[in-house]
Design an enzyme around this catalytic site. Structure first.
Site, short mmCIF file in Angstrom:
data_model
loop_
_atom_site.label_atom_id
_atom_site.label_comp_id
_atom_site.label_asym_id
_atom_site.label_seq_id
_atom_site.Cartn_x
_atom_site.Cartn_y
_atom_site.Cartn_z
N ARG A 17 -19.19 -3.01 -6.53
CA ARG A 17 -18.00 -3.86 -6.50
C ARG A 17 -18.07 -5.03 -7.48
O ARG A 17 -17.07 -5.70 -7.73
CB ARG A 17 -17.76 -4.37 -5.06
CG ARG A 17 -17.32 -3.27 -4.12
CD ARG A 17 -17.52 -3.64 -2.66
NE ARG A 17 -18.91 -3.49 -2.24
CZ ARG A 17 -19.36 -3.69 -1.00
NH1 ARG A 17 -18.53 -4.08 -0.05
NH2 ARG A 17 -20.64 -3.52 -0.70
N GLY A 105 -30.51 -9.00 -0.26
CA GLY A 105 -30.66 -9.77 -1.50
C GLY A 105 -29.37 -10.37 -2.02
O GLY A 105 -29.38 -11.13 -2.99
N GLY A 143 -19.46 -5.52 8.53
CA GLY A 143 -19.70 -4.76 9.75
C GLY A 143 -19.30 -5.62 10.94
O GLY A 143 -19.53 -6.83 10.95
N TYR A 370 -29.75 -32.23 -41.67
CA TYR A 370 -30.58 -31.18 -41.06
C TYR A 370 -32.04 -31.56 -41.24
O TYR A 370 -32.53 -31.69 -42.37
CB TYR A 370 -30.32 -29.80 -41.69
CG TYR A 370 -31.34 -28.81 -41.19
CD1 TYR A 370 -31.45 -28.54 -39.81
CD2 TYR A 370 -32.24 -28.19 -42.05
CE1 TYR A 370 -32.41 -27.69 -39.32
CE2 TYR A 370 -33.21 -27.32 -41.55
CZ TYR A 370 -33.29 -27.08 -40.18
OH TYR A 370 -34.26 -26.24 -39.70
C1 UD1 Z 1 -23.89 -4.95 4.82
C2 UD1 Z 1 -23.91 -4.49 6.30
C3 UD1 Z 1 -22.73 -5.09 7.02
C4 UD1 Z 1 -22.76 -6.61 6.91
C5 UD1 Z 1 -22.85 -7.05 5.44
C6 UD1 Z 1 -23.16 -8.53 5.40
C7 UD1 Z 1 -24.96 -2.26 6.33
C8 UD1 Z 1 -24.72 -0.82 6.46
N1 UD1 Z 1 -23.87 -3.06 6.35
O1 UD1 Z 1 -22.74 -4.40 4.23
O2 UD1 Z 1 -22.75 -4.72 8.38
O3 UD1 Z 1 -21.60 -7.14 7.52
O4 UD1 Z 1 -23.92 -6.37 4.77
O5 UD1 Z 1 -23.16 -9.01 4.10
O6 UD1 Z 1 -26.11 -2.66 6.22
N2 UD1 Z 1 -29.18 -2.09 -0.58
C9 UD1 Z 1 -30.34 -1.39 -0.89
N3 UD1 Z 1 -30.32 -0.04 -0.90
C10 UD1 Z 1 -29.21 0.68 -0.61
C11 UD1 Z 1 -28.01 -0.02 -0.28
C12 UD1 Z 1 -28.04 -1.41 -0.26
O7 UD1 Z 1 -31.38 -2.00 -1.17
O8 UD1 Z 1 -29.28 1.93 -0.63
C13 UD1 Z 1 -29.21 -3.56 -0.59
C14 UD1 Z 1 -28.25 -4.14 -1.62
O9 UD1 Z 1 -28.94 -4.36 -2.85
C15 UD1 Z 1 -27.78 -5.43 -0.96
C16 UD1 Z 1 -27.97 -5.18 0.54
O10 UD1 Z 1 -28.77 -4.03 0.66
O11 UD1 Z 1 -28.58 -6.52 -1.36
C17 UD1 Z 1 -26.64 -5.00 1.26
O12 UD1 Z 1 -25.95 -3.89 0.70
P1 UD1 Z 1 -24.38 -3.90 0.54
O13 UD1 Z 1 -23.97 -2.60 -0.06
O14 UD1 Z 1 -23.92 -5.14 -0.14
O15 UD1 Z 1 -23.90 -3.93 2.07
P2 UD1 Z 1 -22.48 -4.36 2.63
O16 UD1 Z 1 -21.50 -3.27 2.38
O17 UD1 Z 1 -22.13 -5.71 2.15
CA CA Z 2 -23.10 -7.14 0.71
#
Ligand code: UD1
Ligand code: CA
Length: 461
Positions: A17, A105, A143, A370
């Site tokens: 995104r 992160g 979530g 300079y």
């Molecule tokens: C996630 C939560 C959601 C919460 C939100 C809060 C899940 C399924 N959902 O959603 O409930 O409300 O955060 O901000 O956990 N990442 C990995 N490996 C992956 C996917 C993600 O390391 O395969 C890391 C990303 O780098 C990121 C973090 O996990 O730092 C969160 O992932 P992201 O895709 O942003 O989760 P959200 O959709 O925001």
């Molecule tokens: Ca997120």
């Protein structure tokens, strides 16, 4: 430092995104990458070898961003969701017992105090896990925490897969958890790939623990801003603003006047002394430190530099990796490119560029010059338009100008060259030979005046 506590930071995702070629956690807010902020908070409460960062997308760049802090890494080769990301670090986490805190992160504003509250709450609750939740006016994207009448979390339902009734829930999952490590590792592999998104959602662990007969506690946090997860550049800008405001407020509380605070950019490690004044649109970056009673003019950008007391930087001046002595005045529109030492009470005026140059105390270079690879003595006067010709197309050469030397306007100093102390260089000279102390050097053709020339030439139309 907390006992028996490990922390995992999930930072392997792509960050689709953000619409960027750069991994999301490498984007910066408040002068640091998102992942650095989270790692710094983790390191405030536990030892580096107990922190594991899960990397995957642009793994090496993310590793470098937090390198040097002594944390461990686990690699998630394919980004199959947050549940899978946690699973890959099972063998890297040093302690399979005790407590395991999981952070994302992309949630950089989380404070150390909130983390400590989470752990204390968890230790006191007897639950298998504790989730930080908050209420949002607009919970879309997050979530949803489904909380029982008794106050326990029964499930977390991701926005994508939630029913309209579940979407109406305003209590969200922050993505900050504290687990009983043994129970987590025992049940983590029960997470199934979600049929709608094909991702392994870590959030499914809440329902799994409930099914196994355990409680999951909710810690309701009132400051929703602090829990903000960054998914888009709009959210990145909002978080950056919050970091910038915090830093500027801290400077003001330390006795620095900041004008139009919302326009000023100050990096986290910058220090500034009492009664200094920062004008609108100034930027103080990197490891800059500023003494007392300084003034940083509008549009000035100072990076990795040390300014002593009473220094005045006039507007639109750029200073990088330089040391400025007390009472020096610089700018407007000056550029100190790198590795310069400006002596106390020296003056550098408009359109003067310095590179790897030492300017002695009280020396002046007021306009359009300079000065590169140079050592300039105390009280020397460098005239407008003076150029050190430091580069011959192959190598750089040094210019040394002695104390109190007077270099006339538009002098061309062909390096390597030495201008003796107390000497004068006539305006417009091209200087190719060393000038002895107290001498006058003239390096220009003599002027010829032709009397009555205009009349003799006759009138032309
Ligand atoms: C996630 C939560 C959601 C919460 C939100 C809060 C899940 C399924 N959902 O959603 O409930 O409300 O955060 O901000 O956990 N990442 C990995 N490996 C992956 C996917 C993600 O390391 O395969 C890391 C990303 O780098 C990121 C973090 O996990 O730092 C969160 O992932 P992201 O895709 O942003 O989760 P959200 O959709 O925001
Ligand atoms: Ca997120």
């Amino acid at each position: 430092m907390q006992k028996n506590l490990s922390i995992v930071i999930l930072a392997a995702g792509l960050g689709t995104r953000m619409k960027s070629r750069k991994a999301k956690v490498l984007h910066q807010a408040g002068g640091l990458t998102l992942v650095e902020h989270v790692v710094n908070s983790a390191l405030a409460i536990t030892a580096p070898e107990r922190v594991v960062v899960v990397i995957g997308h642009q793994a090496e760049e993310v590793r470098n961003a937090v390198g040097g802090r002594g944390v461990r890494f686990a690699v998630q080769a394919n980004q199959k969701g947050t549940g899978d990301a946690l699973a890959v670090c099972r063998d890297v986490v040093p302690d399979q017992h005790g407590l395991l805190v999981v952070l994302y992160g992309d949630c950089p504003l989380l404070s150390v105090e909130t983390l400590e509250t989470l752990i204390a709450h968890h230790r006191g609750s007897g639950a298998a896990a504790t989730v930080i939740t908050t209420m949002l006016e607009d919970p879309s994207g997050y979530g949803r925490s489904i909380v029982s009448a008794a106050g326990y979390v029964e499930a977390i339902v991701e926005h994508k897969v939630a029913t309209p009734e579940q979407r109406a829930v305003r209590q969200i999952n922050s993505g900050i958890y504290c687990f009983n490590a043994e129970l987590l590792w025992k049940h983590l592999s029960e997470i199934q790939s979600n049929p709608v998104s094909n991702e392994f959602y870590l959030t499914d662990i809440v329902e799994i623990l409930n099914r196994a007969g355990y409680n999951v506690s909710a810690l309701l946090h009132t400051d929703a801003n602090e829990l903000m997860g960054i998914n888009t550049r709009v959210e990145l800008a909002m978080v950056d603003r919050i970091f910038r405001d915090r830093k500027v407020k801290q400077l003001m509380l330390d006795g620095v006047t900041v004008q139009s605070t919302e326009t000023v950019i100050v990096d986290p490690f910058v220090r500034a002394g009492m009664d200094s004044l920062i004008d609108p649109f100034a930027q103080l970056l990197g490891k800059t430190s500023i003494g007392e009673n300084c003034r940083i003019g509008s549009g000035a950008i100072v990076r990795d530099s040390q300014l002593a007391d009473g220094v005045e930087i006039a507007p639109y001046t750029l200073i990088t990796s330089s040391v400025i002595g007390a009472g020096a005045t610089i700018g407007p529109f000056a550029r100190l490119r790198q590795d310069n030492h400006v002596g106390a009470n020296a003056h550098i005026g408009n359109f003067v560029e310095l590179k790897k140059t030492t300017l002695g105390p009280g020396a002046k270079a007021g306009h359009l010059a300079y000065l590169g690879d140079s050592i300039i003595g105390a009280g020397a006067n460098i005239g407008a338009g003076t150029i050190t010709c430091n580069y011959d197309g192959a190598a750089k050469h040094r210019t040394a100008i002695g104390d109190r030397a007077f270099v006339g306007s538009n002098a061309t100093l062909v390096a390597p060259i030495e201008i003796g102390s107390g000497s004068y260089v006539a305006a417009g000279s091209v200087i190719t030979e060393n000038v002895p102390e107290d001498a006058l050097a003239l390096g220009r053709s003599r002027q010829v005046n032709k009397e009555g020339w205009v009349k003799k030439r006759g009138k032309k139309g």
